[in-house]
Structure formats: C-alpha cells, structure tokens
Motif scaffolding. Sequence first.
Motif, PDB file in Angstrom:
ATOM      1  N   THR A   1      29.129  41.358 -33.244  1.00  0.00           N
ATOM      2  CA  THR A   1      28.981  42.263 -32.100  1.00  0.00           C
ATOM      3  C   THR A   1      30.344  42.561 -31.467  1.00  0.00           C
ATOM      4  OG1 THR A   1      28.612  40.420 -30.581  1.00  0.00           O
ATOM      5  CG2 THR A   1      26.664  41.398 -31.632  1.00  0.00           C
ATOM      6  N   VAL A   2      30.370  43.591 -30.652  1.00  0.00           N
ATOM      7  CA  VAL A   2      31.614  44.044 -30.012  1.00  0.00           C
ATOM      8  C   VAL A   2      31.459  43.917 -28.492  1.00  0.00           C
ATOM      9  CG1 VAL A   2      33.177  46.000 -29.650  1.00  0.00           C
ATOM     10  CG2 VAL A   2      32.149  45.609 -31.911  1.00  0.00           C
ATOM     11  N   MET A   3      32.204  42.987 -27.918  1.00  0.00           N
ATOM     12  CA  MET A   3      32.160  42.782 -26.470  1.00  0.00           C
ATOM     13  C   MET A   3      33.284  43.539 -25.755  1.00  0.00           C
ATOM     14  SD  MET A   3      29.548  40.848 -26.198  1.00  0.00           S
ATOM     15  CE  MET A   3      29.632  40.186 -24.533  1.00  0.00           C
ATOM     16  N   ASP A   4      34.323  43.825 -26.495  1.00  0.00           N
ATOM     17  CA  ASP A   4      35.478  44.519 -25.917  1.00  0.00           C
ATOM     18  C   ASP A   4      36.011  45.471 -26.975  1.00  0.00           C
ATOM     19  OD1 ASP A   4      37.875  45.391 -24.869  1.00  0.00           O
ATOM     20  OD2 ASP A   4      38.595  43.393 -24.294  1.00  0.00           O
ATOM     21  N   ARG A   5      35.799  46.763 -26.759  1.00  0.00           N
ATOM     22  CA  ARG A   5      36.182  47.740 -27.789  1.00  0.00           C
ATOM     23  C   ARG A   5      37.688  47.753 -28.053  1.00  0.00           C
ATOM     24  NH1 ARG A   5      33.910  53.257 -26.256  1.00  0.00           N
ATOM     25  NH2 ARG A   5      32.339  52.070 -25.128  1.00  0.00           N
ATOM     26  N   ASP A   6      38.487  47.213 -27.114  1.00  0.00           N
ATOM     27  CA  ASP A   6      39.932  47.177 -27.327  1.00  0.00           C
ATOM     28  C   ASP A   6      40.336  46.046 -28.273  1.00  0.00           C
ATOM     29  OD1 ASP A   6      40.354  49.335 -25.642  1.00  0.00           O
ATOM     30  OD2 ASP A   6      40.511  48.068 -23.853  1.00  0.00           O
TER      31      ASP A   6
ATOM     32  N   VAL B   1      30.650  44.867 -38.790  1.00  0.00           N
ATOM     33  CA  VAL B   1      30.943  44.968 -37.363  1.00  0.00           C
ATOM     34  C   VAL B   1      30.063  46.071 -36.785  1.00  0.00           C
ATOM     35  CG1 VAL B   1      32.692  45.539 -35.638  1.00  0.00           C
ATOM     36  CG2 VAL B   1      33.311  44.177 -37.625  1.00  0.00           C
ATOM     37  N   TYR B   2      29.513  45.847 -35.594  1.00  0.00           N
ATOM     38  CA  TYR B   2      28.715  46.889 -34.940  1.00  0.00           C
ATOM     39  C   TYR B   2      29.624  48.065 -34.587  1.00  0.00           C
ATOM     40  CZ  TYR B   2      25.656  49.252 -31.634  1.00  0.00           C
ATOM     41  OH  TYR B   2      24.894  50.185 -31.006  1.00  0.00           O
ATOM     42  N   LEU B   3      29.291  49.244 -35.095  1.00  0.00           N
ATOM     43  CA  LEU B   3      30.147  50.417 -34.914  1.00  0.00           C
ATOM     44  C   LEU B   3      29.523  51.480 -34.023  1.00  0.00           C
ATOM     45  CD1 LEU B   3      31.551  50.790 -38.555  1.00  0.00           C
ATOM     46  CD2 LEU B   3      32.664  49.762 -36.562  1.00  0.00           C
ATOM     47  N   GLY B   4      28.408  51.129 -33.376  1.00  0.00           N
ATOM     48  CA  GLY B   4      27.818  52.055 -32.420  1.00  0.00           C
ATOM     49  C   GLY B   4      28.504  51.921 -31.061  1.00  0.00           C
ATOM     50  N   ASN B   5      27.888  52.492 -30.052  1.00  0.00           N
ATOM     51  CA  ASN B   5      28.428  52.387 -28.687  1.00  0.00           C
ATOM     52  C   ASN B   5      28.203  50.960 -28.179  1.00  0.00           C
ATOM     53  OD1 ASN B   5      29.092  52.541 -25.986  1.00  0.00           O
ATOM     54  ND2 ASN B   5      28.078  54.517 -25.664  1.00  0.00           N
ATOM     55  N   PRO B   6      29.300  50.200 -27.907  1.00  0.00           N
ATOM     56  CA  PRO B   6      29.139  48.791 -27.539  1.00  0.00           C
ATOM     57  C   PRO B   6      28.813  48.553 -26.081  1.00  0.00           C
ATOM     58  CG  PRO B   6      31.459  49.336 -27.614  1.00  0.00           C
ATOM     59  CD  PRO B   6      30.722  50.592 -27.993  1.00  0.00           C
ATOM     60  N   LYS B   7      28.636  49.609 -25.308  1.00  0.00           N
ATOM     61  CA  LYS B   7      28.480  49.470 -23.854  1.00  0.00           C
ATOM     62  C   LYS B   7      27.285  48.589 -23.495  1.00  0.00           C
ATOM     63  CE  LYS B   7      28.376  52.221 -19.605  1.00  0.00           C
ATOM     64  NZ  LYS B   7      28.370  53.589 -19.032  1.00  0.00           N
TER      65      LYS B   7
ATOM     66  N   PHE C   1      25.049  45.666 -24.565  1.00  0.00           N
ATOM     67  CA  PHE C   1      24.995  44.575 -25.537  1.00  0.00           C
ATOM     68  C   PHE C   1      23.576  44.373 -26.086  1.00  0.00           C
ATOM     69  CE2 PHE C   1      24.548  40.018 -26.589  1.00  0.00           C
ATOM     70  CZ  PHE C   1      25.475  39.962 -27.625  1.00  0.00           C
ATOM     71  N   GLY C   2      22.577  44.602 -25.246  1.00  0.00           N
ATOM     72  CA  GLY C   2      21.197  44.454 -25.710  1.00  0.00           C
ATOM     73  C   GLY C   2      20.882  45.366 -26.874  1.00  0.00           C
ATOM     74  N   ASN C   3      21.455  46.562 -26.862  1.00  0.00           N
ATOM     75  CA  ASN C   3      21.233  47.488 -27.981  1.00  0.00           C
ATOM     76  C   ASN C   3      21.848  46.970 -29.273  1.00  0.00           C
ATOM     77  OD1 ASN C   3      19.806  49.261 -26.414  1.00  0.00           O
ATOM     78  ND2 ASN C   3      21.546  50.624 -26.002  1.00  0.00           N
ATOM     79  N   GLN C   4      22.925  46.201 -29.147  1.00  0.00           N
ATOM     80  CA  GLN C   4      23.539  45.628 -30.343  1.00  0.00           C
ATOM     81  C   GLN C   4      22.606  44.601 -30.991  1.00  0.00           C
ATOM     82  OE1 GLN C   4      27.787  44.767 -30.391  1.00  0.00           O
ATOM     83  NE2 GLN C   4      27.973  45.497 -28.274  1.00  0.00           N
ATOM     84  N   LEU C   5      21.961  43.798 -30.168  1.00  0.00           N
ATOM     85  CA  LEU C   5      21.013  42.816 -30.716  1.00  0.00           C
ATOM     86  C   LEU C   5      19.759  43.497 -31.256  1.00  0.00           C
ATOM     87  CD1 LEU C   5      21.272  39.854 -28.162  1.00  0.00           C
ATOM     88  CD2 LEU C   5      22.428  40.159 -30.363  1.00  0.00           C
ATOM     89  N   LYS C   6      19.329  44.574 -30.597  1.00  0.00           N
ATOM     90  CA  LYS C   6      18.202  45.340 -31.143  1.00  0.00           C
ATOM     91  C   LYS C   6      18.560  45.923 -32.503  1.00  0.00           C
ATOM     92  CE  LYS C   6      16.135  46.706 -26.701  1.00  0.00           C
ATOM     93  NZ  LYS C   6      15.851  47.845 -25.795  1.00  0.00           N
ATOM     94  N   TYR C   7      19.790  46.403 -32.628  1.00  0.00           N
ATOM     95  CA  TYR C   7      20.262  46.929 -33.909  1.00  0.00           C
ATOM     96  C   TYR C   7      20.224  45.831 -34.968  1.00  0.00           C
ATOM     97  CZ  TYR C   7      23.618  48.438 -37.478  1.00  0.00           C
ATOM     98  OH  TYR C   7      24.230  48.751 -38.671  1.00  0.00           O
ATOM     99  N   ALA C   8      20.699  44.645 -34.623  1.00  0.00           N
ATOM    100  CA  ALA C   8      20.701  43.528 -35.569  1.00  0.00           C
ATOM    101  C   ALA C   8      19.279  43.181 -36.003  1.00  0.00           C
ATOM    102  CB  ALA C   8      21.389  42.316 -34.952  1.00  0.00           C
ATOM    103  N   ASP C   9      18.333  43.204 -35.061  1.00  0.00           N
ATOM    104  CA  ASP C   9      16.926  42.936 -35.402  1.00  0.00           C
ATOM    105  C   ASP C   9      16.393  43.990 -36.363  1.00  0.00           C
ATOM    106  OD1 ASP C   9      16.787  40.653 -33.886  1.00  0.00           O
ATOM    107  OD2 ASP C   9      16.008  41.668 -32.098  1.00  0.00           O
ATOM    108  N   LYS C  10      16.708  45.243 -36.079  1.00  0.00           N
ATOM    109  CA  LYS C  10      16.225  46.330 -36.930  1.00  0.00           C
ATOM    110  C   LYS C  10      16.815  46.242 -38.335  1.00  0.00           C
ATOM    111  CE  LYS C  10      14.863  51.137 -36.249  1.00  0.00           C
ATOM    112  NZ  LYS C  10      14.931  52.301 -35.351  1.00  0.00           N
ATOM    113  N   ARG C  11      18.009  45.682 -38.450  1.00  0.00           N
ATOM    114  CA  ARG C  11      18.663  45.519 -39.747  1.00  0.00           C
ATOM    115  C   ARG C  11      18.209  44.261 -40.459  1.00  0.00           C
ATOM    116  NH1 ARG C  11      21.166  47.535 -42.953  1.00  0.00           N
ATOM    117  NH2 ARG C  11      23.377  47.107 -42.854  1.00  0.00           N
TER     118      ARG C  11
END
Length: 490
Positions: free
Chosen positions: A382-387, A408-414, A416-426
């Motif tokens: 996951t990406v906690m800091d895009r920098d 690496v999650y390459l969507g909008n990292p703003k 964080f819950g969406n990143q975990l939802k993405y991981a579940d969907k994958r």
Amino acid sequence: MAKDKKAPRPKAQTPKGFRDYFGAEVTERAEMLATIAGVYRHYGFDALESSGVETVEALGKFLPDVDRPNEGVFAWQDEDDTWMALRYDLTAPLARVYAQHRNDLPLPYRRYAMGPVWRNEKPGPGRYRQFYQCDADTVGAATVAADAEICAMLADTLEKVGIPRGDYLIRVNNRKVLNGVLEAMGVSDAAQAADVLRTIDKFDKVGEAGVRELLGKGRLDASGAYIDGVGLSEEQAEPVITFLTSKGADNAATLENLRGAVGESAVGAEGVTELQQIADLLAAQGYGPDRIVIDPSVVRGLGYYTGPVFEAELTFEILDEKGRKRQFGSVAGGGRYDDLVKRFTGQAVPATGVSIGVDRLLAALREKGRLTSTEQGPVVVTVMDRDRMADYQAMVADLRQAGIRAEVYLGNPKNFGNQLKYADKRQSPVAVIEGGDEKDRGVVQIKDLILGAKMAENATLEEWKDRPSQYEVPRADLVAKVREILDLYS
C-alpha cells in the motif's frame, strides 16, 4: 439546418457464441495445456504451431451436420479472390503443413499442436463458436500400433490432468467395420451411407427401437416433431442393429459379434482384425478394458476418418440445469485419416491422431471439485505517502526477487480503506503497510488478509488476541514474514 446525428455508441457485449475468460480460468487452461504437452512430449511428439487461418480449399469440407453458411466455417474472400477461413480443427491444417514441408520432415512425423479453433455453428449452453483443442498426430505410420499408442497416450493424459482411473473410458471402433456393415446392407449411395452413420451415432440417445425407426420411415422425437427416416427396409436395417448390439461382456466377445455383423464383407473383416490387433497391443502394455474398450457405438462425425476411431468419455455423473443426473460425456476423440494428405499430394499418406477438448476437460474438473476457478492474488504494497513511491517500489522489488507475486497500489492513495478494498477484490493474501512512523522506526506492518477475513466473520476477542492478523516486523524481515504467511495457505 439540421444537426448531424451523433453515431451511436457501440454495445459492450461479446458476439453471440463467444465468451471472455478471466484470471483463474486463463491460468487453469495454461496449466492444463502445459500438463498435456508434457505427456505428448514424453511420448516423443514435437510441437507445431500453424496459422489460425487457412484457405477454404486447404481446409476441405469435413464438418458434420452443418446448418450454417460456408459449411460451418468463418470464411471471407481475400483481395485476390482467394477464400480464406478460420481453422475449424487442428487436423486439416496438419495435412496441409505436412504436404507442404514433407521433404524436410521425418517420416513418420509425430507432432502435437494446441490452440483455438472456430466453428460457425449454432451456439447453445456450454457450446461456443471458439474453443481450444489439444492434438497429437502421427503422419506416415500405416501400422495400427500408432493407433494403439494414441489411445494409451490419451489414457495417460486424462489421468495426468486429474481424471482418475474409473472416471473415464476410451472407446474404440473402426470405420472399416462400419463400411462392412453398410456393404452387408447393400447401401452404396454416399448420401444414404452418411444418413445411416448419423443414425448410428444416435444409438446412445434413442436406443435400439429409435434406431430401427430412424433407419425406416422415421419417428416422433420427445417434442412431438416427426423426423424423417433413412427409408431402409427392416431386412436392410438388420445388420446395423446386429452391429450396434454386438458389444459383449469383454473385448473377445465383442470382436466375435462384430465378425458376425460384417458378414462376408472383406473390408469389414479387415476392420475387425485391426481392432483385435489394437486390443492385443494395449493389453500387452497393461491398458485393460477398465480404461480402453472396443465399442461398436463409436462413430465420430468428421468425414475424413478411414480406420480406427476412438472417443474418451467421462463416466461420472453430474447434475444438469434441471437437476437431473447424467454422465458428463465425451472430452476427446480421434482416429485414422489415411486420405487427408492425399488431397494435396495425390499419394496415400497414412495418419492417425487425437484431439482433446480442453474447455470441456476443464469443465469436468470443475464439476468434480478439482478446480475452484479462484486464484490467489498478489501481495499488495500500500501507499501511505505518495512522495515515497521509491520506497514502496523497493519493497515490491524485494518481494518479486524472492519469487513472490507482488504489486504496488497505483490508484489514488488518498483513501487507505479503498486500498484494502482493492486488495480484497484482487484476492490478495497479504497487504504491506509503511507509514511515516513505521519508516522512522525501520519497521513495516504486514496484514494477513485471509486470516483477517475469516476472523472478521466469526472470531471471538480471545481468538483475535491469540492470533493477530497483523504483524509489525523490521523492514529487513519483510520478505521472510510474507513468505511465512503465504506458506500457511499454499
């Protein structure tokens, strides 16, 4: 002045008779193709990849019961007026390849080929216009030892991909025996002979009484529609009935009954002798009638077969769409086709081979619960800091270098819950988390998503404490901890 109408948007839908395949289905097919190729290579066959497009002239007209234009193929006229078509199987192209390159190929030539084929036929449930085949053929061997070898290899292949002994049966017949029966009936007209063969092929569905009716005046089918018969007299039809009911308690009894069915026909007697030789060769290798059996009901529809024909049938029961029990049916077939290359060269070139319907075989394994059509996804960093994308890319590089599937999650990292939802969907088993605090302390958080999902369903507080689903480890231990978690589910 009227404004020009906007062109309508295209419909996002697959063409009729075709479908899309995703993730696990594609992986399962690739793994099955590799397994089958391994057996074929073990038997000494070499790979061949030919064009998916052939000239209509080269393909020939061998498809049975076509009810579509262009004899059941997808065809078009090229700019030089040559008619082209998508291949309908892998055997007809082989005949062209061998005829074209015969001076450079060994004799016999043993090849296997895999890939999609296309048939312009009416689609139905589970019946598509594009499907995969997996073929192996021997060109240039007149001996029936080549046919027996193909049958043995087919049995080995089915067991290798996960169909155990007892769940399949390879049935063998000979078109020469069928020709002998036609001769004994006095049928010499090609069209009438084809009608008789199609009627024989319906024996499993309509039984002896139904075949008698279809060989005669005709019969009413289950829907009440009347089907015209072949128009033979009862006396003419009798050799067919004798032939279809000639299967005995063992191969020896069946062969003896077949000798009676072909009467005085020389070609029929030759066919029975070849079946005897095949049975003897297979028995010598340990392939008994529990795996491969002589069965007169096998016809095979394609018009180019000239000798032994065989079909692999799965014998276990499944439930159809109405909840009724039925056998799964055929997943492979083939036979001898000694005249196919002759179309190009004018010289007889013996050939025999088998074709496995890969999609049918995959469906069978799913019915038996041996395939789940689910695939473990990648580890998601996951990406906690895009920098700090470089830090996350370094993590994923470490995982990949260790042979672990990761991204690496390459969507909008703003969010964080969406990143975990993405991981579940994958279907991801693990998520890796490193915020600014973790970075400063030189640690990463590793979340076991599989365990977390299970515990979220029914875990007690004590169970949560006893086995947490998230771990904090030193950054240097990232790969080792992820590997430890993955090994729990492998």
